[in-house]
Scaffold this motif. Structure first.
Motif, mmCIF file in Angstrom:
data_model
loop_
_atom_site.group_PDB
_atom_site.id
_atom_site.type_symbol
_atom_site.label_atom_id
_atom_site.label_comp_id
_atom_site.label_asym_id
_atom_site.label_seq_id
_atom_site.Cartn_x
_atom_site.Cartn_y
_atom_site.Cartn_z
ATOM 1 N N ARG A 233 4.576 24.610 60.274
ATOM 2 C CA ARG A 233 5.322 24.405 61.445
ATOM 3 C C ARG A 233 6.944 24.028 60.712
ATOM 4 N N GLU A 235 8.700 22.830 62.174
ATOM 5 C CA GLU A 235 9.282 21.661 63.178
ATOM 6 C C GLU A 235 10.363 21.285 62.204
ATOM 7 N N ARG A 241 7.456 12.239 55.757
ATOM 8 C CA ARG A 241 6.455 12.283 55.641
ATOM 9 C C ARG A 241 5.873 14.034 56.643
ATOM 10 N N HIS A 242 6.682 14.912 56.153
ATOM 11 C CA HIS A 242 6.606 15.818 57.369
ATOM 12 C C HIS A 242 7.008 18.022 56.073
ATOM 13 N N LEU A 243 6.378 18.744 56.135
ATOM 14 C CA LEU A 243 6.208 19.452 55.454
ATOM 15 C C LEU A 243 6.631 20.229 56.597
ATOM 16 N N PHE A 246 1.657 22.082 54.771
ATOM 17 C CA PHE A 246 0.982 21.639 54.670
ATOM 18 C C PHE A 246 -0.412 21.718 53.977
ATOM 19 N N MET A 248 -4.767 20.999 55.042
ATOM 20 C CA MET A 248 -4.844 20.204 56.568
ATOM 21 C C MET A 248 -6.502 20.955 56.601
ATOM 22 N N GLU A 388 0.435 8.376 61.297
ATOM 23 C CA GLU A 388 -0.987 9.044 61.079
ATOM 24 C C GLU A 388 -1.445 9.520 60.447
ATOM 25 N N ILE A 390 -5.077 11.200 60.205
ATOM 26 C CA ILE A 390 -5.864 12.048 61.367
ATOM 27 C C ILE A 390 -5.844 11.841 62.257
ATOM 28 N N GLY A 434 -8.097 16.343 62.457
ATOM 29 C CA GLY A 434 -7.409 17.283 61.039
ATOM 30 C C GLY A 434 -7.085 16.070 60.338
ATOM 31 N N LEU A 435 -7.732 16.380 59.408
ATOM 32 C CA LEU A 435 -6.805 15.338 57.862
ATOM 33 C C LEU A 435 -5.270 16.021 57.233
ATOM 34 N N ARG A 439 -0.515 13.919 53.013
ATOM 35 C CA ARG A 439 -0.360 12.544 53.441
ATOM 36 C C ARG A 439 -1.043 11.169 52.963
ATOM 37 N N ILE A 450 7.093 13.016 50.672
ATOM 38 C CA ILE A 450 5.330 13.839 51.150
ATOM 39 C C ILE A 450 5.858 15.419 50.069
#
Ligand code: ATP
Ligand code: MN
Length: 465
Positions: A233, A235, A241-243, A246, A248, A388, A390, A434-435, A439, A450
């Motif tokens: 992603r 983003e 908490r964002h990569l 990642f 899933m 979050e 999941i 999706g997990l 995280r 992360i």
């Protein structure tokens, strides 16, 4: 002679055995009495084995005294019970061979605690530290227990594509995959459009943001399936908490509704947590002592507790009544921010919370529309410190409703002809989630960022190694 791993050499029942050990020196201490102690680690456990090296060995002066942190050695010796405090056994070296010296003047990892920020610039050496070795072992155990969880329940592991042409679900910004010459892009219509006919796949393609849509295909044939792979992603969220890349895990179940989906998610998390506690006891004790002194208690508490289940609407009411001043104000219809998610799980309930029935406007087109016409059968599992962990839903199985939802979200149903076919031919209720693997590892270890729980993090402006 077979190499003995240090984790085995540390077992007291091996006293008296001759072994060959290999590893990297963590420290060397020399005694005036004519011997040295080497603390050796090979990554099989966080613990080092202490090796006693006597000055009578032929290469003692010429080699042993030149080894330091980072040097690699091979030792043949005998396991003896140790008089020293805090260890049961040590190894008395009969011979030692230096495989590779590491010049202490330039070796980047010195004995003293080094910051995680600095170690991120040393991703090629950081697995040699206690923390990153422990993370790698815990990550491995979590991956193993994920597969075991699904395999033992008859779920089929399905590999979904990494390169996709379906514009998926607006889950995040996508990375374009192309072989076009970026300095000389072929164009159409006087230059206003790119001629993707000339691109490798003859159409625009991207790295996948989720394997879900393809997993649904297999669930609607094999009933219970899961995917486990990398997702991407673009983003631009520089958060802890964002990569951008990642991993899933995405189970998908036919003949299942939202409640079955929640039951699976809850049992899944509890099983993973209890496996990691039993199988990574030494590493988990380290995290509890050195990183976050609540992780053991939190995980044990979760295994024995029941997750709270409540609707988005109830959650919004709680947040509005909380009297808390949030950076982003809450009202029915807004997407919850991590500050809200954390408030609910950390302050209100002090345990995992499953939020359900979100407004349809803030959730993806494939989530099942409820009878009220304004919410969907979505579920997010929230945990303390992370928010979050999941995201899931019961999927829309009714053809007309799905088409209407797609159009409302500006998607062209023709692009999803195969996804709609699943509803046209033998549709069934189905659900999945999706997990995020990283995280989960963050939650289990207490690691704050992360980028420290994936071996080679990819984030905005960062793709070294
Ligand atoms: P968030 O709102 O936290 O950005 P999301 O709602 O976009 O997440 P989903 O599309 O529901 O996430 O993805 C399922 C799970 O994947 C999330 O619950 C989370 O654990 C994980 N995840 C999502 N985006 C990322 C990311 N950029 N980096 C790491 N994990 C992620
Ligand atoms: Mn989500």
């Amino acid at each position: 002679m077979r190499r003995t791993r240090i984790i085995e050499a540390l077992l007291l029942d091996n006293v008296g055995k001759q072994v060959r050990l290999c590893g990297w020196v963590r420290t060397r201490r020399d005694s005036k009495a004519g011997f040295s102690f080497i603390e050796l680690n090979d990554g099989s456990t966080i613990k080092n084995v202490q090796v006693l090296v006597e000055s009578s060995l032929p290469n003692y002066e010429s080699e042993v005294l030149k080894t330091g942190i980072g040097s690699s050695v091979e030792i043949i010796g005998t396991i003896v019970s140790s008089p020293a405090k805090g260890q049961l056994s040590e190894v008395k070296a009969e011979s030692i061979k230096v495989l590779g010296f590491a010049d202490p003047a330039v070796y980047p990892l010195q004995k003293k605690g080094t910051s995680f920020e600095f170690l991120r610039t040393m991703a090629h050496l950081r697995p040699r530290t206690n923390t990153f070795g422990a993370i790698a072992r815990v990550r491995n155990e979590i991956c193993r227990s994920i597969h075991e969880f699904f395999q033992s329940r008859g779920f089929i592991y399905v590999q979904t594509p990494i390169i996709t042409a379906s514009d998926c679900e607006g889950a995040g910004q996508m990375f374009r995959v192309t072989t076009l010459d970026l300095a000389n892009v072929p164009r159409l219509n006087g230059g206003t459009e790119v001629d993707f006919e000339q691109d490798f796949f003859g159409r625009p393609t991207n790295l996948t943001v989720s394997g879900q849509l393809e997993a649904e295909i297999y669930a609607l044939a094999l009933s219970n399936v899961y995917t486990f792979g990398p997702t991407f992603r673009a983003e631009n969220s520089n958060t802890s908490r964002h990569l951008a890349e990642f991993w899933m895990v995405e189970p998908e179940m036919a003949f299942c509704d939202l409640e079955g989906n929640m039951d699976l998610a809850e049992e899944f998390l509890k099983t993973i947590f209890s496996q990691v506690l039993s199988n990574c006891h030494v590493d988990m004790t380290f995290f509890n002592e050195r990183i976050d002194n609540t992780v053991l208690e939190t995980l044990k508490g979760i295994i024995d507790s029941q997750f709270v289940r409540l609707s988005y609407t109830e959650a919004v009411d709680i947040l509005k009544r909380s009297g808390e001043s949030f950076e982003f104000p809450v009202s029915w219809g807004v997407d919850l921010q991590s500050e809200h998610e954390r408030y609910l799980t950390e302050k209100t309930f002090k345990k995992p919370v499953i939020l359900t029935d979100y407004p349809s406007d803030i959730k993806a087109f494939y989530m099942r529309l409820s009878d009220d016409g304004r919410t969907v059968s979505a579920m997010d599992v929230l945990v303390p410190k992370i928010g979050e962990i999941i995201g899931g839903s019961q999927r829309e199985e009714r053809l007309e409703v799905l088409e209407t939802r797609m159009k409302a979200q500006g998607l062209n149903p023709e692009d999803y002809w195969w996804y709609l076919d699943l509803r046209r031919f033998g549709t069934v209720p189905h659900a999945g989630f999706g997990l995020g693997l990283e995280r989960t590892i963050q939650f289990v270890t207490g690691m704050g960022n992360i980028r420290d729980v994936i071996p080679f993090p990819r984030a905005p402006k960062s793709a070294e190694f």
